[in-house]
Each structure stands twice: as C-alpha cells, then as structure tokens.
Write an enzyme that holds these catalytic residues in place. Sequence first.
Site, mmCIF file in Angstrom:
data_model
loop_
_atom_site.group_PDB
_atom_site.id
_atom_site.type_symbol
_atom_site.label_atom_id
_atom_site.label_comp_id
_atom_site.label_asym_id
_atom_site.label_seq_id
_atom_site.Cartn_x
_atom_site.Cartn_y
_atom_site.Cartn_z
ATOM 1 N N TYR A 191 -9.251 -16.589 -61.529
ATOM 2 C CA TYR A 191 -8.039 -16.747 -62.332
ATOM 3 C C TYR A 191 -6.938 -17.267 -61.420
ATOM 4 C CZ TYR A 191 -4.078 -15.501 -65.331
ATOM 5 O OH TYR A 191 -2.937 -15.535 -66.100
ATOM 6 N N ASP A 203 -6.501 -19.513 -53.221
ATOM 7 C CA ASP A 203 -5.552 -18.767 -54.035
ATOM 8 C C ASP A 203 -5.526 -17.342 -53.500
ATOM 9 O OD1 ASP A 203 -4.186 -17.266 -55.862
ATOM 10 O OD2 ASP A 203 -5.100 -18.185 -57.625
ATOM 11 N N LYS A 241 2.666 -11.889 -55.681
ATOM 12 C CA LYS A 241 2.528 -10.427 -55.619
ATOM 13 C C LYS A 241 3.188 -9.813 -54.380
ATOM 14 C CE LYS A 241 -1.449 -10.568 -58.683
ATOM 15 N NZ LYS A 241 -1.043 -10.113 -59.993
HETATM 16 N N1 HOZ Z 1 -2.523 -11.212 -63.861
HETATM 17 C C1 HOZ Z 1 -2.548 -9.784 -63.801
HETATM 18 C C2 HOZ Z 1 -3.932 -9.261 -63.729
HETATM 19 N N2 HOZ Z 1 -4.766 -9.812 -62.730
HETATM 20 C C3 HOZ Z 1 -1.859 -9.136 -64.968
HETATM 21 C C4 HOZ Z 1 -0.400 -9.142 -64.829
HETATM 22 C C5 HOZ Z 1 0.331 -8.187 -65.760
HETATM 23 O O1 HOZ Z 1 -0.143 -7.940 -66.859
HETATM 24 O O2 HOZ Z 1 1.380 -7.684 -65.391
#
Ligand code: HOZ
Length: 434
Positions: free
Chosen positions: A147, A242, A270
């Site tokens: 992802y 990534d 993050k």
């Molecule tokens: N992209 C996040 C999970 N891998 C989720 C982000 C969220 O829902 O805060």
Amino acid sequence: MTAQPTDRSDRLFERSTRVIPGGVNSPVRAFRAVGGVPRFVTRGHGAYIEDADGNHYIDYVGSWGPLIAGHAHPEVVRAVELAAARGSSFGAPTEAEAELAELVVEMIPSVEMVRFVSSGTEATMSALRIARGYTGRERVIKFDGCYHGHADAFLVSAGSGALSFGAPDSPGVTTGTARDTLCAPYNDLETVRRLFAEHPGEIACVIVEPYAGNMGLVLPQVGFLQGLREVTRAEGALLIFDEVISGLRVARGGAQEREGVMPDLTTLGKVIGGGLPVGAFGGRAEVMACLSPLGPVYQAGTLSGNPLAMAAGIATLRLLRDGGAYERLEALGARLERGLREVFARRGVRAQHARVGSVLCTFFAEQPVTDLRSAKRSDTERYAAYFHAMLARGVWLAPSQFEVAFVSLAHTESEIDTTLAAADDVLAALEAPA
Ligand code: HOZ
C-alpha cells in the site's frame, strides 16, 4: 471480566455517520473488518489511550505508526506548544525545515536531499512523478498487497483498507492509469524480470515497501530487495523504497540500513512527523534536482514543512537519535513476539508470527505468509474474535488482520506482560469447547 460501557462511543458514532461517510475519516478505523462500533478516543498518555466512556487500553496502534515515543511525550508536546505560540503557518521557509531535513539526511543512508509534504500519500505520488520525469518513462511496478497511499496509480492490487474491505482495485481509477501500474507478487523476482522483458524501456520505477506492512507484516526473502536493486539498475529504472512505515521505525536508517540495500528514492511519513501530518520524499541529489524550482517536475503544498509539524518531527527524531532507543524497541518487540509465540503454542492455536523491531503481526494462518495470496489465507473471523476479546481486556489492536501492531518507547515490560496475560486468557476462552 465485566462488560465495558461503550454508550458514549456508540452515540458519537451514530452522530458521525450522519455527516461523515461511514462515520470515519479513514476507512480501517470503522471496525468493519471486525464488526461492531469503533471506540471514540478522548486522550492518549504514554502507552495508553482512553475512550469516550472512560475505558483505558494499552495501545498497539499508535496512530498507525507515528507515535514511536508514545502519546503526548512531554518533549514533543513542548516543542509543538512553543512552535504554535510563534505562529502556525507562514508559507515561507523556516529554520525548522532545514533542521528536520538535516536530521533525515543524517539518519537515512541513501537520502542526500529531501522535500517535506503533509502525508505519506503525497510523498509516494510525488516520488512517482519524479521517477517518471527523471526517466521519461510512464509505467510503474508495484507489489500485490503493498500500500502506497491512495493516489490513483497505487490503488491497484492495494493493501491496507483497500484489502480489508475487498476493494484492492478502486472504482474511480481510470483504465489508463491502471494500465500503467504493473503488479507482481511480493517476494517474486522472476515476475519483475518478466515485466521488464515485456515492457522494454517503458518502466520508470519499481516501488516496494521493503517490509510490507499493509497486508499484515510480510518480510522480504533473502535476495529479494537486492534483486530489485540489481534489475532496476540494469534496466535504467529507479528503485523506490516506501518507508512510510519502516523509516525511522525499524532502525535509525530504516529498512535500507537493516537490509543494506540503497534505493534511489525513499518515501517517509508517520514517525517523521511525531504524530503531526508530515510526509517526505528524498534520495540522490541528482534525482531530486529534477524537482521544481531546480528542475521541471512540479510539486508544491501550502502546508508543506508546516512549523508545528516540523517541531514535532524534530523533537521525535532527537529522541530516536540519542541514546539506545532502537535497542529498547528491539528488546520490547522481541519480548512481545516471544511471549505471543509461547501463548499461542500453549493454547494450541496455529498462527504465523512476524516481527521486525517494534512492528509485529500475528496471522491466524496455518502456513507461512510470504505474499498477498498466503496472507489472504488467514482466518479473518478468528482474528475478529481475538481482536474483540483483547479489546474487552484493555488491549487495543488494529481492527483488521491485515494491519500491524506497533510498540513504542512508552511501553514497558509491564504492559507487554499484561498484554501476554490477556492473550493467554483470550485464547483459552476462544479455544474452549462451547
Ligand atoms: N493507512 C493506515 C493503515 N495502514 C490507516 C490510517 C488511519 O486509518 O488512520
């Protein structure tokens, strides 16, 4: 065990669903993969979060990765307060941007220049644009279940929420865009070589999560990342790591430091924002020189390099750079992994445990997980039952089998041991004959 009150969360969810699609601003939060109503959070402190009904939980979501120092770390809070008092946004360069950029260049081995954006999604879509601008080619290879945020080019065979809700190929992505995104199974170098052979001179880049963290946690097999480095170099394509999840999380220098493989471009998010909205992309100076205003590849953002976000990032990276942080995270992660393996074995529950540093995942699967296909063999209903039973015992895990758990510097041996005792109870109850 007494039932936890959830009335306030229930009411807040009802209220939110009237005005926000699904009641949430990011799909995995909605609990749809595990059933039930999401708990609304009122505050976080250290390794804990508290919900609207006053229930406390040991938190292993950590805002999905950023909170490596735990919730409301005093140094991060102070840095943000000081920055806010000086003004929240200027739309002009500040010293804090230079300072955070210097820290990133110092910590991430392959990054010589970096640009800040406001999310991981922005970072990956910008990295892709540079790769296309630099090579003059249009296609990209990604891996099934990886992802890279929600830009169109990446919502093909995507992980995270797209996988949890069974829509890895999102409607709204045009056929033309999808055609330029070629997919290979994770850990499958042969397919990557075949795609290069089938599309000579057309592939701008290969993008990969070096530790795939959005289909659960799937680790690279020996030689996979090195192989990607070799094939991209031979074919004149760029290699993008990534590291939105793994960067500054699994080691000071991210996955590239642990694996000894240097990409051309790296995307971050993050941890780099310490809980405020920050993404970044960086790499070799010669490639980054394509970017406007040095070069012709355009990218911009009103809140890019935002002073509050830079302050939180600097405070967090300083905590990580100085003094034993990664050794501590490794020790806590190892204790949790070892304990979970013991508990699952003792209760006779077949599972596959994966870990790198402070990132962990337990697949309710019989066979080893090496790619999306094997990850999808997990028993998601069993995960859902485990998730709810752990939540009821005060342990906050991700509401999907296909996400990971994060340990922070605020966790201690005591929280890990409480978690293991809860898991032991839960598995005993789940496995007991009805
Ligand atoms: N992209 C996040 C999970 N891998 C989720 C982000 C969220 O829902 O805060």
